[in-house]
Design a protein around this motif. Structure first.
Motif, mmCIF file in Angstrom:
data_model
loop_
_atom_site.group_PDB
_atom_site.id
_atom_site.type_symbol
_atom_site.label_atom_id
_atom_site.label_comp_id
_atom_site.label_asym_id
_atom_site.label_seq_id
_atom_site.Cartn_x
_atom_site.Cartn_y
_atom_site.Cartn_z
ATOM 1 N N LEU A 286 0.828 -1.206 0.000
ATOM 2 C CA LEU A 286 0.000 0.000 0.000
ATOM 3 C C LEU A 286 0.866 1.260 0.000
ATOM 4 O O LEU A 286 0.536 2.242 -0.673
ATOM 5 C CB LEU A 286 -0.916 -0.002 1.228
ATOM 6 N N VAL A 287 1.963 1.231 0.743
ATOM 7 C CA VAL A 287 2.865 2.375 0.775
ATOM 8 C C VAL A 287 3.448 2.624 -0.612
ATOM 9 O O VAL A 287 3.516 3.777 -1.080
ATOM 10 C CB VAL A 287 3.998 2.143 1.799
ATOM 11 N N GLN A 288 3.852 1.572 -1.296
ATOM 12 C CA GLN A 288 4.401 1.724 -2.643
ATOM 13 C C GLN A 288 3.361 2.245 -3.625
ATOM 14 O O GLN A 288 3.676 3.060 -4.505
ATOM 15 C CB GLN A 288 4.956 0.384 -3.120
ATOM 16 N N ALA A 289 2.125 1.784 -3.491
ATOM 17 C CA ALA A 289 1.065 2.272 -4.381
ATOM 18 C C ALA A 289 0.865 3.772 -4.203
ATOM 19 O O ALA A 289 0.733 4.527 -5.186
ATOM 20 C CB ALA A 289 -0.231 1.514 -4.100
ATOM 21 N N GLY A 290 0.845 4.227 -2.941
ATOM 22 C CA GLY A 290 0.700 5.658 -2.692
ATOM 23 C C GLY A 290 1.870 6.457 -3.248
ATOM 24 O O GLY A 290 1.685 7.556 -3.793
ATOM 25 N N ALA A 291 3.064 5.913 -3.136
ATOM 26 C CA ALA A 291 4.254 6.602 -3.644
ATOM 27 C C ALA A 291 4.192 6.768 -5.160
ATOM 28 O O ALA A 291 4.509 7.844 -5.693
ATOM 29 C CB ALA A 291 5.500 5.822 -3.243
ATOM 30 N N LEU A 292 3.795 5.730 -5.857
ATOM 31 C CA LEU A 292 3.723 5.796 -7.321
ATOM 32 C C LEU A 292 2.628 6.760 -7.778
ATOM 33 O O LEU A 292 2.795 7.461 -8.788
ATOM 34 C CB LEU A 292 3.483 4.400 -7.886
ATOM 35 N N ALA A 296 3.205 10.376 -10.069
ATOM 36 C CA ALA A 296 2.509 10.692 -11.320
ATOM 37 C C ALA A 296 2.269 12.185 -11.495
ATOM 38 O O ALA A 296 1.969 12.637 -12.603
ATOM 39 C CB ALA A 296 1.185 9.938 -11.385
ATOM 40 N N THR A 297 2.412 12.969 -10.421
ATOM 41 C CA THR A 297 2.233 14.415 -10.550
ATOM 42 C C THR A 297 3.310 15.054 -11.405
ATOM 43 O O THR A 297 3.090 16.101 -12.007
ATOM 44 C CB THR A 297 2.226 15.080 -9.155
ATOM 45 N N ALA A 354 8.832 -4.003 -19.438
ATOM 46 C CA ALA A 354 8.476 -4.171 -20.848
ATOM 47 C C ALA A 354 7.159 -3.473 -21.171
ATOM 48 O O ALA A 354 6.991 -2.894 -22.248
ATOM 49 C CB ALA A 354 8.380 -5.660 -21.173
ATOM 50 N N LEU A 355 6.207 -3.531 -20.236
ATOM 51 C CA LEU A 355 4.917 -2.864 -20.446
ATOM 52 C C LEU A 355 5.069 -1.347 -20.402
ATOM 53 O O LEU A 355 4.466 -0.624 -21.212
ATOM 54 C CB LEU A 355 3.926 -3.320 -19.367
ATOM 55 N N ALA A 356 5.886 -0.863 -19.465
ATOM 56 C CA ALA A 356 5.988 0.580 -19.264
ATOM 57 C C ALA A 356 6.772 1.280 -20.361
ATOM 58 O O ALA A 356 6.533 2.466 -20.619
ATOM 59 C CB ALA A 356 6.633 0.864 -17.917
ATOM 60 N N GLY A 357 7.725 0.579 -21.007
ATOM 61 C CA GLY A 357 8.537 1.225 -22.039
ATOM 62 C C GLY A 357 7.709 1.868 -23.139
ATOM 63 O O GLY A 357 7.773 3.088 -23.341
ATOM 64 N N PRO A 358 6.901 1.086 -23.858
ATOM 65 C CA PRO A 358 6.055 1.692 -24.897
ATOM 66 C C PRO A 358 5.021 2.653 -24.331
ATOM 67 O O PRO A 358 4.723 3.692 -24.935
ATOM 68 C CB PRO A 358 5.374 0.478 -25.546
ATOM 69 N N LEU A 359 4.459 2.330 -23.148
ATOM 70 C CA LEU A 359 3.424 3.181 -22.557
ATOM 71 C C LEU A 359 3.984 4.540 -22.167
ATOM 72 O O LEU A 359 3.318 5.578 -22.311
ATOM 73 C CB LEU A 359 2.825 2.473 -21.338
ATOM 74 N N ALA A 360 5.238 4.548 -21.690
ATOM 75 C CA ALA A 360 5.854 5.803 -21.252
ATOM 76 C C ALA A 360 6.112 6.757 -22.411
ATOM 77 O O ALA A 360 6.161 7.975 -22.215
ATOM 78 C CB ALA A 360 7.153 5.518 -20.510
ATOM 79 N N THR A 361 6.294 6.238 -23.618
ATOM 80 C CA THR A 361 6.485 7.107 -24.775
ATOM 81 C C THR A 361 5.192 7.841 -25.130
ATOM 82 O O THR A 361 5.222 8.857 -25.805
ATOM 83 C CB THR A 361 6.954 6.297 -25.995
ATOM 84 N N TRP A 362 4.087 7.308 -24.641
ATOM 85 C CA TRP A 362 2.785 7.935 -24.894
ATOM 86 C C TRP A 362 2.388 8.861 -23.753
ATOM 87 O O TRP A 362 2.023 10.006 -23.975
ATOM 88 C CB TRP A 362 1.735 6.826 -25.089
ATOM 89 N N THR A 363 2.482 8.388 -22.506
ATOM 90 C CA THR A 363 2.117 9.206 -21.356
ATOM 91 C C THR A 363 2.876 8.753 -20.113
ATOM 92 O O THR A 363 2.632 7.646 -19.608
ATOM 93 C CB THR A 363 0.598 9.167 -21.094
ATOM 94 N N LEU A 364 3.762 9.601 -19.625
ATOM 95 C CA LEU A 364 4.493 9.282 -18.395
ATOM 96 C C LEU A 364 3.591 9.285 -17.157
ATOM 97 O O LEU A 364 3.624 8.341 -16.364
ATOM 98 C CB LEU A 364 5.635 10.272 -18.204
ATOM 99 N N PRO A 365 2.763 10.322 -16.953
ATOM 100 C CA PRO A 365 1.881 10.294 -15.778
ATOM 101 C C PRO A 365 0.935 9.099 -15.795
ATOM 102 O O PRO A 365 0.685 8.472 -14.753
ATOM 103 C CB PRO A 365 1.110 11.613 -15.875
ATOM 104 N N GLY A 366 0.418 8.760 -16.970
ATOM 105 C CA GLY A 366 -0.479 7.615 -17.071
ATOM 106 C C GLY A 366 0.224 6.309 -16.725
ATOM 107 O O GLY A 366 -0.349 5.432 -16.070
ATOM 108 N N THR A 367 1.495 6.191 -17.154
ATOM 109 C CA THR A 367 2.258 4.978 -16.841
ATOM 110 C C THR A 367 2.469 4.836 -15.342
ATOM 111 O O THR A 367 2.334 3.745 -14.772
ATOM 112 C CB THR A 367 3.621 5.020 -17.555
ATOM 113 N N LEU A 368 2.791 5.926 -14.674
ATOM 114 C CA LEU A 368 2.999 5.883 -13.228
ATOM 115 C C LEU A 368 1.696 5.609 -12.486
ATOM 116 O O LEU A 368 1.689 4.923 -11.453
ATOM 117 C CB LEU A 368 3.623 7.194 -12.755
ATOM 118 N N ALA A 369 0.592 6.113 -13.015
ATOM 119 C CA ALA A 369 -0.705 5.822 -12.398
ATOM 120 C C ALA A 369 -1.047 4.339 -12.523
ATOM 121 O O ALA A 369 -1.575 3.725 -11.585
ATOM 122 C CB ALA A 369 -1.796 6.682 -13.048
ATOM 123 N N VAL A 370 -0.733 3.759 -13.678
ATOM 124 C CA VAL A 370 -0.948 2.321 -13.855
ATOM 125 C C VAL A 370 -0.055 1.536 -12.891
ATOM 126 O O VAL A 370 -0.479 0.541 -12.294
ATOM 127 C CB VAL A 370 -0.686 1.907 -15.318
#
Length: 393
Positions: A286-292, A296-297, A354-370
């Motif tokens: 839970l602590v890690q989820a809150g940190a991520l 995303a900000t 592997a999932l975050a690499g392509p996703l981060a090229t589209w949206t960094l905040p969205g990737t961190l929220a995921v």
């Protein structure tokens, strides 16, 4: 005196190997990013190194459990892993990228030697009554490595280039080989008790993880959290470029998490019985989820705060996981259970990266929220294994 020396040697080797390992991930990503200019290819390179551990870890652990002197096999694995990192570097920009990925896969097969393979030897280094404190100290070596590794990777990349950072990481890993070589061996009685085949032992180790619910819970939750951590790591180069003014500076963010993880584990080492390991596993998720979610900000100050908070979750969770493995693992299968668990965690990390690499090229905040949502899923995953569902221990 012999035991004190053994623990000092164990810790020194663990810090060197794990610092090199923590350094190699960001260094490889930065090297791939510099050559390919793509976060997707950079994350694919890291994912290739780590994904192969799913196959290599269980076999490596089973072979370690059969050795009279498992430290010598660990030493060989460290040297080969370091050699593989240099081979990956030599292939970047010179060989087709698919060939470089294949070298990365072969190198990754030995990855669990640096984590679970080493930790599985701890009960032969310290007596049983000192194991809880030694376990917390062992987890602190990961924190120390996480602190120094990214700093070295980012600093050397800024000063001398990512290639130099990869070479230094390989040298650190190789320098731990003498400490591994001298780790205590197994008693003759323990070796004589082993009568099953290698395949039989692989099946037995898997059954232990699946059928002991507290071990299954901790393993599942830690793998889910590692997937979220992999997503964060894949975001580090573009975060550094966009928020901090340089991709190399992004690697320094990981040191923020390492500082707080080290501090949190220092407290646990002082009071090893303060919290039950099982409770720490899900609370830390839970602590890690809150940190991520905070990361995303995308603001520099909140980003640093988020990484500090992430470390407070990651450090104690690792200590708790080691404690549960030591508690639940039969001695004759300890090495395999540790390397199999490490393999699963590394695979989760690789999948997240592997999932975050392509996703981060589209949206960094969205990737961190995921990533935050993935970390939060570790809690229901933990409680999805009822204590009476697969057997009691």
């Amino acid at each position: 005196m012999r035991r004190r020396y053994a623990m000092a040697s164990y810790a020194a080797g663990a810090v060197a190997a794990r610092a090199g390992d923590e350094m190699s991930g960001p260094a490889l990503m930065l090297a791939g990013y510099a050559v390919a200019g793509s976060a997707s290819r950079a994350s694919a390179l890291l994912a290739a190194v780590m994904a192969a551990a799913a196959a290599g870890g269980p076999v490596l652990g089973a072979v370690l459990d059969r050795q009279r002197r498992p430290g010598r096999l660990l030493a060989a694995a460290l040297v080969l892993y370091a050699t593989g990192l240099v081979a990956i570097l030599m292939g970047l920009g010179r060989l087709p990228f698919t060939v470089t990925l294949l070298i990365a896969v072969l190198t990754g097969l030995l990855g669990p030697a640096l984590s679970g393979g080493w930790t599985g030897q701890l009960p032969r280094v310290v007596p049983g009554e000192r194991l809880p404190r030694a376990t917390a100290l062992d987890a602190m070596t990961f924190g120390m490595a996480s602190l120094t590794g990214p700093v070295l990777a980012g600093g050397l990349t800024q000063a001398l280039g990512a290639s130099t950072a990869v070479v230094v990481s390989a040298a650190l890993i190789g320098s731990a080989a003498p400490a591994a070589w001298t780790l205590p061996g197994r008693t003759a009685r323990a070796r004589e008790a082993r009568r099953t085949s290698l395949i039989g032992e692989l099946a037995a180790g898997t059954r232990v993880i699946v059928k002991r619910p507290r071990l299954a819970r901790a393993t599942l939750a830690s793998v889910v959290c590692c997937a979220a951590q992999g997503m964060l790591t894949a975001c580090v180069p573009p975060l550094g470029a966009r928020v901090l003014g340089g991709a190399g500076r992004g690697a320094l963010l990981l040191s923020c998490a390492a500082v707080s993880a080290l501090a949190a584990n220092a407290v646990l080492a002082r009071f090893p019985q303060a919290l039950t390991p099982d409770s720490v596993i899900w609370a830390a998720a839970l602590v890690q989820a809150g940190a991520l979610a905070l990361a995303a900000t995308g603001r520099p100050a909140t980003l640093v705060l988020a990484l500090l908070l992430a470390g407070i979750g990651e450090g104690p969770q690792l200590t708790a996981l080691f404690a549960i493995r030591h508690r639940e693992a039969p001695d004759q299968l300890r090495g395999q259970i540790f390397t199999t668990g490490a393999s699963l965690k590394i695979t989760g990390f690789a999948a997240g990266a592997a999932l975050a690499g392509p996703l981060a090229t589209w949206t960094l905040p969205g990737t961190l929220a995921v990533a935050a949502a993935v970390a939060a899923l570790a809690v229901p995953a933990f409680f999805a294994v009822p204590l009476g569902a697969v057997g009691r221990h």
